[in-house]
Design a protein around this motif. Structure first.
Motif, PDB file in Angstrom:
ATOM      1  N   LYS A 184       0.829  -1.218   0.000  1.00  0.00           N
ATOM      2  CA  LYS A 184       0.000   0.000   0.000  1.00  0.00           C
ATOM      3  C   LYS A 184       0.858   1.262   0.000  1.00  0.00           C
ATOM      4  N   ASN A 185       2.078   1.176   0.537  1.00  0.00           N
ATOM      5  CA  ASN A 185       2.941   2.351   0.593  1.00  0.00           C
ATOM      6  C   ASN A 185       3.668   2.622  -0.718  1.00  0.00           C
ATOM      7  N   LEU A 186       3.448   1.777  -1.721  1.00  0.00           N
ATOM      8  CA  LEU A 186       4.068   1.974  -3.033  1.00  0.00           C
ATOM      9  C   LEU A 186       3.078   2.457  -4.088  1.00  0.00           C
ATOM     10  N   THR A 187       1.818   2.581  -3.717  1.00  0.00           N
ATOM     11  CA  THR A 187       0.804   3.030  -4.682  1.00  0.00           C
ATOM     12  C   THR A 187       1.082   4.445  -5.161  1.00  0.00           C
ATOM     13  N   VAL A 188       1.308   5.374  -4.236  1.00  0.00           N
ATOM     14  CA  VAL A 188       1.564   6.768  -4.599  1.00  0.00           C
ATOM     15  C   VAL A 188       2.895   6.920  -5.330  1.00  0.00           C
ATOM     16  N   PRO A 189       3.996   6.311  -4.847  1.00  0.00           N
ATOM     17  CA  PRO A 189       5.244   6.411  -5.600  1.00  0.00           C
ATOM     18  C   PRO A 189       5.103   5.972  -7.056  1.00  0.00           C
ATOM     19  N   LYS A 190       4.382   4.880  -7.295  1.00  0.00           N
ATOM     20  CA  LYS A 190       4.184   4.420  -8.669  1.00  0.00           C
ATOM     21  C   LYS A 190       3.398   5.449  -9.474  1.00  0.00           C
ATOM     22  N   ALA A 191       2.367   6.034  -8.871  1.00  0.00           N
ATOM     23  CA  ALA A 191       1.563   7.037  -9.562  1.00  0.00           C
ATOM     24  C   ALA A 191       2.385   8.278  -9.886  1.00  0.00           C
ATOM     25  N   LEU A 192       3.383   8.572  -9.052  1.00  0.00           N
ATOM     26  CA  LEU A 192       4.249   9.720  -9.287  1.00  0.00           C
ATOM     27  C   LEU A 192       5.270   9.459 -10.385  1.00  0.00           C
ATOM     28  N   GLY A 193       5.479   8.184 -10.721  1.00  0.00           N
ATOM     29  CA  GLY A 193       6.423   7.834 -11.773  1.00  0.00           C
ATOM     30  C   GLY A 193       7.651   7.089 -11.312  1.00  0.00           C
ATOM     31  N   LYS A 195      10.002   3.905  -9.958  1.00  0.00           N
ATOM     32  CA  LYS A 195      10.098   2.455  -9.925  1.00  0.00           C
ATOM     33  C   LYS A 195       9.738   2.008  -8.508  1.00  0.00           C
ATOM     34  N   THR A 196       9.133   0.833  -8.377  1.00  0.00           N
ATOM     35  CA  THR A 196       8.737   0.336  -7.060  1.00  0.00           C
ATOM     36  C   THR A 196       9.252  -1.076  -6.849  1.00  0.00           C
ATOM     37  N   VAL A 197       9.823  -1.312  -5.656  1.00  0.00           N
ATOM     38  CA  VAL A 197      10.338  -2.628  -5.306  1.00  0.00           C
ATOM     39  C   VAL A 197       9.744  -3.025  -3.957  1.00  0.00           C
ATOM     40  N   LEU A 198       9.020  -4.118  -3.932  1.00  0.00           N
ATOM     41  CA  LEU A 198       8.406  -4.625  -2.708  1.00  0.00           C
ATOM     42  C   LEU A 198       9.334  -5.645  -2.073  1.00  0.00           C
ATOM     43  N   ILE A 199       9.698  -5.423  -0.819  1.00  0.00           N
ATOM     44  CA  ILE A 199      10.548  -6.347  -0.070  1.00  0.00           C
ATOM     45  C   ILE A 199       9.657  -7.203   0.815  1.00  0.00           C
ATOM     46  N   VAL A 200       9.691  -8.506   0.600  1.00  0.00           N
ATOM     47  CA  VAL A 200       8.794  -9.423   1.288  1.00  0.00           C
ATOM     48  C   VAL A 200       9.586 -10.327   2.237  1.00  0.00           C
ATOM     49  N   PRO A 201       8.902 -10.965   3.198  1.00  0.00           N
ATOM     50  CA  PRO A 201       9.599 -11.907   4.066  1.00  0.00           C
ATOM     51  C   PRO A 201      10.198 -13.048   3.258  1.00  0.00           C
ATOM     52  N   ARG A 202      11.362 -13.535   3.676  1.00  0.00           N
ATOM     53  CA  ARG A 202      11.994 -14.626   2.941  1.00  0.00           C
ATOM     54  C   ARG A 202      11.079 -15.847   2.962  1.00  0.00           C
ATOM     55  N   ASN A 203      11.080 -16.557   1.840  1.00  0.00           N
ATOM     56  CA  ASN A 203      10.216 -17.736   1.656  1.00  0.00           C
ATOM     57  C   ASN A 203       8.737 -17.410   1.820  1.00  0.00           C
ATOM     58  N   PHE A 204       8.406 -16.120   1.650  1.00  0.00           N
ATOM     59  CA  PHE A 204       7.016 -15.658   1.774  1.00  0.00           C
ATOM     60  C   PHE A 204       6.403 -15.973   3.132  1.00  0.00           C
ATOM     61  N   GLU A 205       7.234 -16.040   4.169  1.00  0.00           N
ATOM     62  CA  GLU A 205       6.715 -16.275   5.509  1.00  0.00           C
ATOM     63  C   GLU A 205       5.816 -15.117   5.914  1.00  0.00           C
ATOM     64  N   THR A 206       4.719 -15.429   6.564  1.00  0.00           N
ATOM     65  CA  THR A 206       3.838 -14.396   7.109  1.00  0.00           C
ATOM     66  C   THR A 206       3.753 -14.543   8.626  1.00  0.00           C
ATOM     67  N   GLU A 210       0.647  -8.592  10.595  1.00  0.00           N
ATOM     68  CA  GLU A 210      -0.733  -8.961  10.333  1.00  0.00           C
ATOM     69  C   GLU A 210      -0.846  -9.537   8.914  1.00  0.00           C
ATOM     70  N   TYR A 211      -1.766 -10.480   8.734  1.00  0.00           N
ATOM     71  CA  TYR A 211      -1.882 -11.144   7.431  1.00  0.00           C
ATOM     72  C   TYR A 211      -2.188 -10.145   6.319  1.00  0.00           C
ATOM     73  N   TRP A 212      -2.987  -9.111   6.624  1.00  0.00           N
ATOM     74  CA  TRP A 212      -3.380  -8.168   5.576  1.00  0.00           C
ATOM     75  C   TRP A 212      -2.236  -7.248   5.165  1.00  0.00           C
ATOM     76  N   GLU A 213      -1.176  -7.194   5.974  1.00  0.00           N
ATOM     77  CA  GLU A 213      -0.018  -6.393   5.587  1.00  0.00           C
ATOM     78  C   GLU A 213       0.687  -6.992   4.370  1.00  0.00           C
ATOM     79  N   HIS A 214       0.494  -8.285   4.140  1.00  0.00           N
ATOM     80  CA  HIS A 214       1.194  -8.971   3.057  1.00  0.00           C
ATOM     81  C   HIS A 214       0.385  -8.986   1.759  1.00  0.00           C
ATOM     82  N   GLU A 215      -0.775  -8.334   1.764  1.00  0.00           N
ATOM     83  CA  GLU A 215      -1.600  -8.309   0.572  1.00  0.00           C
ATOM     84  C   GLU A 215      -1.009  -7.359  -0.483  1.00  0.00           C
ATOM     85  N   GLY A 216      -1.330  -7.607  -1.747  1.00  0.00           N
ATOM     86  CA  GLY A 216      -0.962  -6.689  -2.812  1.00  0.00           C
ATOM     87  C   GLY A 216       0.377  -6.945  -3.458  1.00  0.00           C
ATOM     88  N   ARG A 217       0.954  -8.122  -3.245  1.00  0.00           N
ATOM     89  CA  ARG A 217       2.273  -8.399  -3.829  1.00  0.00           C
ATOM     90  C   ARG A 217       2.231  -8.461  -5.351  1.00  0.00           C
TER      91      ARG A 217
END
Length: 237
Positions: A184-193, A195-206, A210-217
């Motif tokens: 969710k914190n990359l939506t505005v940066p992308k709209a501004l132009g 590049k966006t890089v999402l850093i996720v937990p290794r092996n997609f661990e959650t 909170e589970y909803w923090e991992h949404e939107g990958r």
């Protein structure tokens, strides 16, 4: 997108050859989520809410998480609904043990080698960012730290906060990239132009957060996904 198709090293140097400003979130981005450092802050936020509202910890935690989800940060929720002193809150929740973080010389070398300016852009405060960066050996590599105080206590993902950051530092978003652990914190940066890089937990661990923090990958505003910031930067270099 699955763990098997996670494009950890999908970046090519030419994809970032235009970038002159490199913007990094702090918590669970510059330091990895598996260090679990943020859990200390999270627990102290629960304690603050429990003491403020005279609630048992289990009830205080539910209130804290509700404030976080509705307002973007627990602090903003408490300011709007309880009119608390933000300095008292920030000082209390960031009184933690930074020895949980290990020095990361490889990450430091990668950040240092990136062409242009580097920034930390955090919903935490400057002191927290400085202590974390110092513990990791990264302190000397950043142009500035844009913290929650610099944003007038309005947290990401508010568009006004990004506008203030970009304006303050004269950033051309089309020549910038932002690294974040929350989609969710990359939506505005992308709209501004940017590049966006999402850093996720290794092996997609959650396990952490909170589970909803991992949404939107797999959202359209995410250009790259990686579970290893150091390796990703090395692939660019």
């Amino acid at each position: 997108m699955t763990a098997d198709t996670l494009p950890t090293d999908a970046a090519k140097p030419e994809d970032f050859s235009h970038v002159r400003d490199w913007i990094f979130d702090l918590d669970n981005t510059l330091y990895p989520r598996h260090t679990d450092l943020f859990s200390q802050i999270d627990q102290r936020m629960t304690t603050f809410v429990a003491d403020l509202l005279s609630l048992p910890r289990d009830e205080a935690r539910l209130v804290q998480k509700d404030l976080y989800r509705r307002h973007g940060t627990t602090l903003k929720g408490l300011m709007e609904e309880r009119d608390i002193d933000p300095d008292a809150f920030l000082n209390f929740v960031h009184d933690i043990d930074y020895s949980w973080l290990e020095p990361n010389p490889d990450l430091g070398l990668a950040i240092k080698a990136l062409p242009g300016r580097k920034f930390i852009f955090t919903n935490g405060d400057r002191g927290h960012a400085e202590r974390a960066a110092r513990q990791m050996g990264l302190s000397d590599h950043f142009e500035d730290i844009f913290d929650i105080v610099a944003s007038d206590l309005v947290p990401k993902p508010a568009a006004a906060t990004y506008d203030k950051f970009v304006g303050l530092h004269g950033i051309d978003p089309t020549k910038a990239v932002m690294f974040e652990d929350l989609s969710k914190n990359l939506t505005v940066p992308k709209a501004l132009g940017m590049k966006t890089v999402l850093i996720v937990p290794r092996n997609f661990e959650t396990t952490f957060g909170e589970y909803w923090e991992h949404e939107g990958r797999d959202a359209s505003h995410i250009d790259y996904v990686s579970d290893d910031l150091t390796r990703f930067l090395q692939s660019i270099l």
